[in-house]
Design a protein around this motif. Structure first.
Motif, PDB file in Angstrom:
ATOM      1  N   ASP A 102       0.840  -1.189   0.000  1.00  0.00           N
ATOM      2  CA  ASP A 102       0.000   0.000   0.000  1.00  0.00           C
ATOM      3  C   ASP A 102       0.878   1.242   0.000  1.00  0.00           C
ATOM      4  O   ASP A 102       1.598   1.517   0.963  1.00  0.00           O
TER       5      ASP A 102
ATOM      6  N   GLN B 107      -6.304   3.308   9.581  1.00  0.00           N
ATOM      7  CA  GLN B 107      -7.492   3.158   8.740  1.00  0.00           C
ATOM      8  C   GLN B 107      -7.197   2.358   7.485  1.00  0.00           C
ATOM      9  O   GLN B 107      -7.966   1.489   7.084  1.00  0.00           O
ATOM     10  N   ARG B 108      -6.063   2.665   6.869  1.00  0.00           N
ATOM     11  CA  ARG B 108      -5.686   1.922   5.655  1.00  0.00           C
ATOM     12  C   ARG B 108      -5.552   0.439   5.960  1.00  0.00           C
ATOM     13  O   ARG B 108      -5.976  -0.410   5.176  1.00  0.00           O
ATOM     14  N   GLU B 111      -8.881  -1.121   6.070  1.00  0.00           N
ATOM     15  CA  GLU B 111      -9.470  -1.232   4.735  1.00  0.00           C
ATOM     16  C   GLU B 111      -8.858  -2.375   3.941  1.00  0.00           C
ATOM     17  O   GLU B 111      -9.549  -3.123   3.250  1.00  0.00           O
ATOM     18  N   LYS B 114     -10.153  -5.623   5.188  1.00  0.00           N
ATOM     19  CA  LYS B 114     -11.566  -5.780   4.834  1.00  0.00           C
ATOM     20  C   LYS B 114     -11.738  -6.154   3.370  1.00  0.00           C
ATOM     21  O   LYS B 114     -12.578  -6.974   3.008  1.00  0.00           O
ATOM     22  N   LYS B 115     -10.915  -5.522   2.531  1.00  0.00           N
ATOM     23  CA  LYS B 115     -11.006  -5.774   1.097  1.00  0.00           C
ATOM     24  C   LYS B 115     -10.765  -7.246   0.766  1.00  0.00           C
ATOM     25  O   LYS B 115     -11.224  -7.758  -0.239  1.00  0.00           O
ATOM     26  N   GLU B 119     -10.896  -9.213   9.157  1.00  0.00           N
ATOM     27  CA  GLU B 119     -10.866  -8.096  10.089  1.00  0.00           C
ATOM     28  C   GLU B 119      -9.578  -8.219  10.899  1.00  0.00           C
ATOM     29  O   GLU B 119      -9.103  -9.325  11.152  1.00  0.00           O
TER      30      GLU B 119
END
Lengths: 134, 134
Positions: A102, B107-108, B111, B114-115, B119
């Motif tokens: 990322d 937060q990233r 995400e 989740k993607k 979790e």
DNA sequence: GTCCTTGCAAAGCTTTTGCATCGCT
DNA sequence: AGCGATGCAAAAGCTTTGCAAGGAC
């Protein structure tokens, strides 16, 4: 197939059978501990001493051929270095390892270090996850 | 000062001298290995066995009182759990450990997990850094 | 008094090292 | 042939465990 020989010679290491076999196993199986590699080679009827595996992995690490990870299971795991850096996500239920990258996180990390007067030499990020309820 | 006793009792652990002393050392010195704590206690003229320190740290970890980190020095280091989560930055030149927290990265991470249908249960991020040329 | 804790010593694991032998180049 | 690489066994960390003695409640 002589590709691996070149790779080894470039690193100043003789192209011996144990080293080639270790590279092959890492290539095909991904994230492995020294013991994992040892067992894998026994299955392939290749008799390589565990001490040799540790020595070779250490040399590979110095040569930048593999990366050593200290996830938290009481032993290191190794993987072949790929062109692009990536981080890891480990499922605590299955033990499976997923890779991701990322750019936003990478940038933030660099900024955070810089703000304190440092530059990043290396980093280590592992997310321990479990499947979402379906 | 009886605060530590309460803390221990709440965790179902008797308030013994070794446990209280270990908490105090961790409180004042931050990130320590079992051996570090052992030496620290000897300096304070408290004779606590190394095995006890390991046992107590394991209990503290289960009770959520401390976190165990596997940085990459061949031994675990422990720190008291604080209210807010934070990550670490280790200077490879001085060995000093700095703490930081970044909400954007957190937060990233969520995400990204989740993607992939996961979790986050826990995570581990360490930046290895060195001082910028001045 | 009861049951949890501690200390010591011994054992366990992963990883490293010494040394004679073996194998690339 | 020469020098690096290997294998085995022993040693070296760090951490855990068994057991008898000690301490908290």
């Amino acid at each position: 197939m002589p590709k691996k020989n070149k790779e080894l010679q470039k690193a100043g290491l003789k192209a011996t059978l144990p080293r080639i076999k270790i590279l092959e196993v890492l290539d095909s199986k991904g994230h492995l501990s020294a013991e994992d590699i040892y067992k894998e080679l026994i299955l392939l009827d290749e008799d390589v001493g565990l001490a040799t595996i540790y020595r070779v992995l250490t040399q590979f690490e110095s040569a930048g051929i593999v990366i050593k990870h200290n996830f938290e299971e009481g032993h290191a795991v190794y993987e072949i270095v790929s062109d692009e850096h990536h981080d890891h996500m480990v499922c605590i239920e299955t033990g499976k390892i997923y890779e991701f990258h990322d750019e936003i996180i990478e940038q933030r990390q660099a900024e955070i270090a810089k703000k304190q007067g440092f530059e990043i030499v290396d980093h280590n990020m592992v997310l321990y996850v479990k499947k979402l309820e379906s």
